[in-house]
Design a protein around this motif. Sequence first.
Motif, short mmCIF file in Angstrom:
data_model
loop_
_atom_site.label_atom_id
_atom_site.label_comp_id
_atom_site.label_asym_id
_atom_site.label_seq_id
_atom_site.Cartn_x
_atom_site.Cartn_y
_atom_site.Cartn_z
N GLU A 121 11.26 -14.08 37.17
CA GLU A 121 10.11 -13.97 36.27
C GLU A 121 9.66 -12.52 36.14
OE1 GLU A 121 5.46 -15.43 35.94
OE2 GLU A 121 6.73 -16.16 37.56
N LYS A 122 9.44 -12.09 34.90
CA LYS A 122 8.95 -10.73 34.69
C LYS A 122 7.51 -10.64 35.18
CE LYS A 122 11.75 -8.78 30.99
NZ LYS A 122 12.92 -9.59 31.25
N PRO A 123 7.16 -9.53 35.79
CA PRO A 123 5.80 -9.39 36.33
C PRO A 123 4.77 -8.99 35.27
CG PRO A 123 7.09 -7.45 36.87
CD PRO A 123 8.02 -8.40 36.16
N TYR A 124 5.08 -9.26 34.00
CA TYR A 124 4.17 -8.97 32.90
C TYR A 124 4.66 -9.77 31.71
CZ TYR A 124 8.06 -5.70 32.69
OH TYR A 124 9.32 -5.16 32.74
N SER A 125 3.80 -9.94 30.69
CA SER A 125 4.20 -10.67 29.48
C SER A 125 4.57 -9.68 28.38
CB SER A 125 3.07 -11.59 29.01
OG SER A 125 1.95 -10.83 28.61
N ILE A 126 5.44 -10.12 27.49
CA ILE A 126 5.98 -9.26 26.44
C ILE A 126 5.84 -9.95 25.09
CG2 ILE A 126 8.05 -8.12 25.55
CD1 ILE A 126 9.11 -8.02 28.39
N PHE A 158 7.90 -4.04 14.58
CA PHE A 158 6.96 -2.94 14.60
C PHE A 158 6.72 -2.40 16.00
CE2 PHE A 158 2.43 -1.46 13.44
CZ PHE A 158 2.89 -0.28 12.88
N HIS A 159 6.74 -3.27 17.00
CA HIS A 159 6.38 -2.81 18.34
C HIS A 159 6.85 -3.78 19.41
CE1 HIS A 159 2.41 -5.03 19.54
NE2 HIS A 159 3.35 -5.88 19.21
N ILE A 160 6.67 -3.35 20.66
CA ILE A 160 6.70 -4.24 21.81
C ILE A 160 5.42 -4.01 22.59
CG2 ILE A 160 7.87 -4.91 23.95
CD1 ILE A 160 10.47 -3.99 22.82
N SER A 161 4.76 -5.11 22.97
CA SER A 161 3.55 -4.99 23.79
C SER A 161 3.81 -5.59 25.16
CB SER A 161 2.37 -5.70 23.13
OG SER A 161 2.56 -7.10 23.14
N TYR A 162 3.13 -5.04 26.15
CA TYR A 162 3.23 -5.51 27.53
C TYR A 162 1.82 -5.68 28.08
CZ TYR A 162 7.73 -3.12 26.80
OH TYR A 162 8.92 -2.67 26.30
N GLU A 163 1.56 -6.80 28.74
CA GLU A 163 0.26 -7.00 29.37
C GLU A 163 0.37 -8.03 30.48
OE1 GLU A 163 -2.52 -8.35 26.43
OE2 GLU A 163 -1.51 -10.26 26.15
N GLY A 164 -0.68 -8.11 31.29
CA GLY A 164 -0.74 -9.10 32.36
C GLY A 164 0.03 -8.68 33.60
N GLY A 165 -0.05 -9.52 34.62
CA GLY A 165 0.69 -9.29 35.85
C GLY A 165 0.35 -7.97 36.51
N ILE A 166 1.39 -7.21 36.83
CA ILE A 166 1.19 -5.95 37.54
C ILE A 166 0.47 -4.91 36.69
CG2 ILE A 166 3.23 -6.28 39.00
CD1 ILE A 166 4.72 -4.35 37.16
N LEU A 167 0.36 -5.16 35.38
CA LEU A 167 -0.30 -4.20 34.50
C LEU A 167 -1.81 -4.41 34.44
CD1 LEU A 167 2.25 -4.29 31.55
CD2 LEU A 167 2.17 -2.69 33.47
N GLU A 168 -2.31 -5.45 35.09
CA GLU A 168 -3.75 -5.74 35.02
C GLU A 168 -4.59 -4.74 35.81
OE1 GLU A 168 -4.08 -9.83 36.15
OE2 GLU A 168 -3.41 -10.56 34.19
N ASP A 169 -3.95 -3.97 36.69
CA ASP A 169 -4.65 -2.90 37.39
C ASP A 169 -4.60 -1.65 36.51
OD1 ASP A 169 -5.61 -0.89 38.98
OD2 ASP A 169 -4.12 -1.11 40.57
N PRO A 170 -5.72 -1.23 35.92
CA PRO A 170 -5.67 -0.09 34.98
C PRO A 170 -5.35 1.24 35.65
CG PRO A 170 -7.93 -0.78 35.34
CD PRO A 170 -7.07 -1.80 36.01
N TRP A 171 -5.36 1.28 36.98
CA TRP A 171 -5.01 2.51 37.70
C TRP A 171 -3.51 2.62 37.95
CZ3 TRP A 171 -7.17 6.97 38.55
CH2 TRP A 171 -6.72 7.80 39.58
N ASP A 206 11.20 1.31 34.04
CA ASP A 206 12.23 0.38 33.57
C ASP A 206 11.67 -0.75 32.72
OD1 ASP A 206 10.93 -1.15 35.47
OD2 ASP A 206 12.67 -1.44 36.75
N MET A 207 10.38 -0.78 32.51
CA MET A 207 9.75 -1.78 31.65
C MET A 207 10.04 -1.52 30.17
SD MET A 207 5.67 -2.57 31.27
CE MET A 207 5.36 -1.09 30.30
#
Length: 398
Positions: free
Chosen positions: A172-177, A182-195, A201-202
């Motif tokens: 399972e990818k540690p984020y959603s795609i 036009f684009h690719i977006s990534y959010e959730g999972g390990i990306l929820e920490d804004p720091w 490799d994403m």
Amino acid sequence: MKPKKIVLAYSGGLDTSVILKWLIEKYQCPVVAFCADVGQEEDWEEVRRKGLACGAEEVIIRDLKEEFVAEFIFTALKANAVYEGWYLMGTSLARPLIAREQVKVAREVGADAVAHGATGKGNDQVRFELTYAALAPDLKVIAPWREWAFEGREDLIQFAEAHGIPVPVTKEKPYSIDANLFHISYEGGILEDPWAEPPEDMFQMTVSPEKAPDEPEYVEIEFERGAPVAVNGERLSPAALLQKLNEMGGRHGVGRVDMVENRFVGLKSRGIYETPGGTILQVAHRALEHLTLDREVMHLRDSLVPKFSELIYYGFWFSPEMEALRAFIEETQKNVTGMVRVKLYKGNVIVAGRKSPVSLYRQDLASFDEAGGYNQKDAEGFIRLQALRLKLQRREGI
């Protein structure tokens, strides 16, 4: 009232495959799986096979790439639309098109209900359902994530295994795609920490700027009435043109954005985006406008850009206010015709030249070395009049 037939916006992934089976069981009626090709890379025959295996009455796949670029992306480009300063809204622009086509399919197959797989926390549920409301208010709307008892991925996997729905065995990818032309977006999972910095490799559309070529690449883009029509002298269809610029921009690490945005539902969300071709087009389009667009028209249009972008992001593409704004924006673009040369280098898009047969720029007037038709003494009266109210305030002690 129980629906007679449902059209589901279907992707072939775990969520919508479970939704497909769940709809059939809950409502005991035929379900048509509708797939929109907006440029995401999919094995469409495999998606069709999986949909039929999950019980769909039929699987309808529509190629919407040209419509997506010409009607939606290029319209946003003409407005220089950006949400909260950074986001070019690749997902936001795709949803009203997908929902519009879903409504068409519902009419074609005689369905009286539509369904989507958007969650109750995100923006997409709003975008889908506002489009349904604007175009087909008679259709019943089913949003399974707001109805069923499932709480997360593990619940879906258990349901899938119990019903013979194939579950991907890949890690399972540690984020959603979300991907489209036009684009690719990534959010959730390990990306929820804004720091936390996103893992290198994403990224799928762009190389790291550090690893981009050491030599810049020049690109010439031709526009007609605000829409791009050719790259390096080659006229291309809207979708082919964007794809070419995606490849060019991707090679040079162009178009990465990392932001925390305000969702329509009131939450803040961290999103990471790759929009290489769109970033090139936005920079080039703005440069051409500087040459061809009247100052007051540009400033008025720019004052409306935040509202226009907000309407796209919130899902009001088919609203009366959006229709009025689009008409105004089209009017502003009638003279935005010409050529822009940009330089791609290490994640940057640098304007290197622009020209237009309808340019408002006059070198003889602007030059510090030529007298031209400008009488510098005229500025004295202009400044005196501009200063009058400032002097009156000071004199009256206001």
